[in-house]
Scaffold this motif. Structure first.
Motif, short mmCIF file in Angstrom:
data_model
loop_
_atom_site.label_atom_id
_atom_site.label_comp_id
_atom_site.label_asym_id
_atom_site.label_seq_id
_atom_site.Cartn_x
_atom_site.Cartn_y
_atom_site.Cartn_z
N VAL A 126 41.02 28.95 37.93
CA VAL A 126 39.90 29.71 37.37
C VAL A 126 39.27 30.45 38.54
O VAL A 126 38.97 29.85 39.58
CB VAL A 126 38.87 28.78 36.68
N CYS A 127 39.10 31.76 38.37
CA CYS A 127 38.68 32.62 39.48
C CYS A 127 37.53 33.53 39.08
O CYS A 127 37.35 33.86 37.90
CB CYS A 127 39.83 33.53 39.90
N ARG A 128 36.80 33.95 40.08
CA ARG A 128 35.81 35.02 39.95
C ARG A 128 36.19 36.11 40.93
O ARG A 128 36.57 35.83 42.08
CB ARG A 128 34.40 34.52 40.27
N ALA A 129 36.10 37.35 40.48
CA ALA A 129 36.44 38.49 41.33
C ALA A 129 35.19 39.02 42.02
O ALA A 129 34.09 38.90 41.49
CB ALA A 129 37.09 39.59 40.50
N VAL A 130 35.39 39.61 43.18
CA VAL A 130 34.28 40.23 43.91
C VAL A 130 33.66 41.32 43.05
O VAL A 130 32.44 41.38 42.88
CB VAL A 130 34.77 40.80 45.26
N ASP A 131 34.48 42.20 42.47
CA ASP A 131 34.01 43.28 41.62
C ASP A 131 34.92 43.39 40.39
O ASP A 131 35.88 44.14 40.39
CB ASP A 131 33.99 44.61 42.38
N PRO A 132 34.63 42.63 39.33
CA PRO A 132 35.52 42.62 38.17
C PRO A 132 35.59 43.94 37.42
O PRO A 132 36.48 44.13 36.59
CB PRO A 132 34.94 41.51 37.29
N SER A 133 34.69 44.87 37.71
CA SER A 133 34.72 46.16 37.02
C SER A 133 35.76 47.11 37.62
O SER A 133 35.99 48.19 37.09
CB SER A 133 33.34 46.82 37.07
N HIS A 134 36.38 46.71 38.70
CA HIS A 134 37.31 47.59 39.42
C HIS A 134 38.76 47.12 39.25
O HIS A 134 39.39 46.68 40.21
CB HIS A 134 36.93 47.66 40.91
N VAL A 135 39.30 47.19 38.04
CA VAL A 135 40.69 46.80 37.79
C VAL A 135 41.57 48.04 37.84
O VAL A 135 41.30 49.02 37.14
CB VAL A 135 40.84 46.11 36.41
N GLU A 136 42.58 47.99 38.68
CA GLU A 136 43.60 49.04 38.75
C GLU A 136 44.95 48.37 38.65
O GLU A 136 45.34 47.64 39.56
CB GLU A 136 43.51 49.82 40.07
N LEU A 137 45.66 48.61 37.56
CA LEU A 137 46.93 47.93 37.32
C LEU A 137 48.07 48.53 38.11
O LEU A 137 48.12 49.75 38.32
CB LEU A 137 47.27 47.98 35.84
N GLU A 138 49.00 47.67 38.51
CA GLU A 138 50.26 48.11 39.10
C GLU A 138 51.17 48.50 37.92
O GLU A 138 51.63 47.64 37.17
CB GLU A 138 50.88 46.98 39.91
N PRO A 139 51.42 49.82 37.72
CA PRO A 139 52.13 50.27 36.51
C PRO A 139 53.56 49.76 36.37
O PRO A 139 54.07 49.69 35.25
CB PRO A 139 52.08 51.80 36.60
N ALA A 140 54.20 49.38 37.44
CA ALA A 140 55.55 48.82 37.33
C ALA A 140 55.52 47.41 36.74
O ALA A 140 56.53 46.95 36.21
CB ALA A 140 56.23 48.81 38.70
N GLU A 141 54.36 46.76 36.83
CA GLU A 141 54.23 45.38 36.36
C GLU A 141 53.47 45.27 35.04
O GLU A 141 53.83 44.48 34.18
CB GLU A 141 53.48 44.54 37.40
N LEU A 142 52.38 46.05 34.92
CA LEU A 142 51.44 45.88 33.81
C LEU A 142 51.07 47.24 33.23
O LEU A 142 50.98 48.23 33.95
CB LEU A 142 50.17 45.18 34.32
#
Length: 175
Positions: A126-142
């Motif tokens: 279970v994790c908390r992110a420093v800035d959860p509003s900043h998600v950038e997906l790796e398009p080859a994976e997700l």
């Protein structure tokens, strides 16, 4: 057709001799006595939670599980700890940096890659992110992500049963 990893070893990887006893665990070469135990490989998954206790789910862009939901994560590389792998995999897949992580559960899993099934032990944090509003997906994976309180619509479409197990356990522990 899928086969267990041990069925894929038709020849000894050390001396190249053809094996007469394919599928045995451990694999043991009759010629040079080399042994492979096919123990599970380690993988990590992050249950990344935001301030509203919504969980980050990511949709897989490739097999296994293409088009299904999962958790950011992946295999532990040689020479790294599970925690290092978690931070690396989460960052590679989402660009999120983790500020906290706590081991929730471990769970066996099977990874079917191009018809060969590898036994895996998944470690879920279970994790908390420093800035959860900043998600950038790796398009080859997700190819998509959502922050949700997971419903059956998501849970019924998980790429791996171990991910569903970890999510349901996490949800059962919420206040």
């Amino acid at each position: 057709m899928s086969i267990p990893m041990e069925q894929a070893y038709l020849h000894c990887p050390r001396c190249g001799c053809k094996q007469s006893d394919v599928g045995q665990i451990p694999f043991r070469c009759d010629h040079c006595q080399f042994a492979v135990f096919f123990g599970p490989v380690a993988a990590v998954g992050g249950l990344i939670v935001d301030s509203a206790d919504k969980l980050l789910l990511v949709r897989r862009a490739r097999n296994p599980g293409k088009g299904q939901w999962g958790l950011p994560g992946g295999f532990v590389d040689r020479g790294e700890t599970a925690e290092e792998a978690l931070e690396r995999e989460v960052y590679e897949e989402t660009q999120l940096r983790l500020k906290t992580r706590e081991l929730l559960v471990t769970r066996p899993n099977q990874y079917n890659y191009q018809g060969v099934v590898t036994e895996v032990i998944d470690l879920f944090y279970v994790c908390r992110a420093v800035d959860p509003s900043h998600v950038e997906l790796e398009p080859a994976e997700l190819d998509d992500y959502v922050w949700v309180h997971p419903t059956d619509d998501y849970l019924d479409n998980m790429a791996f049963p171990s991910n569903r197990y970890a999510i349901e356990l996490w949800m059962s522990e919420l206040p």
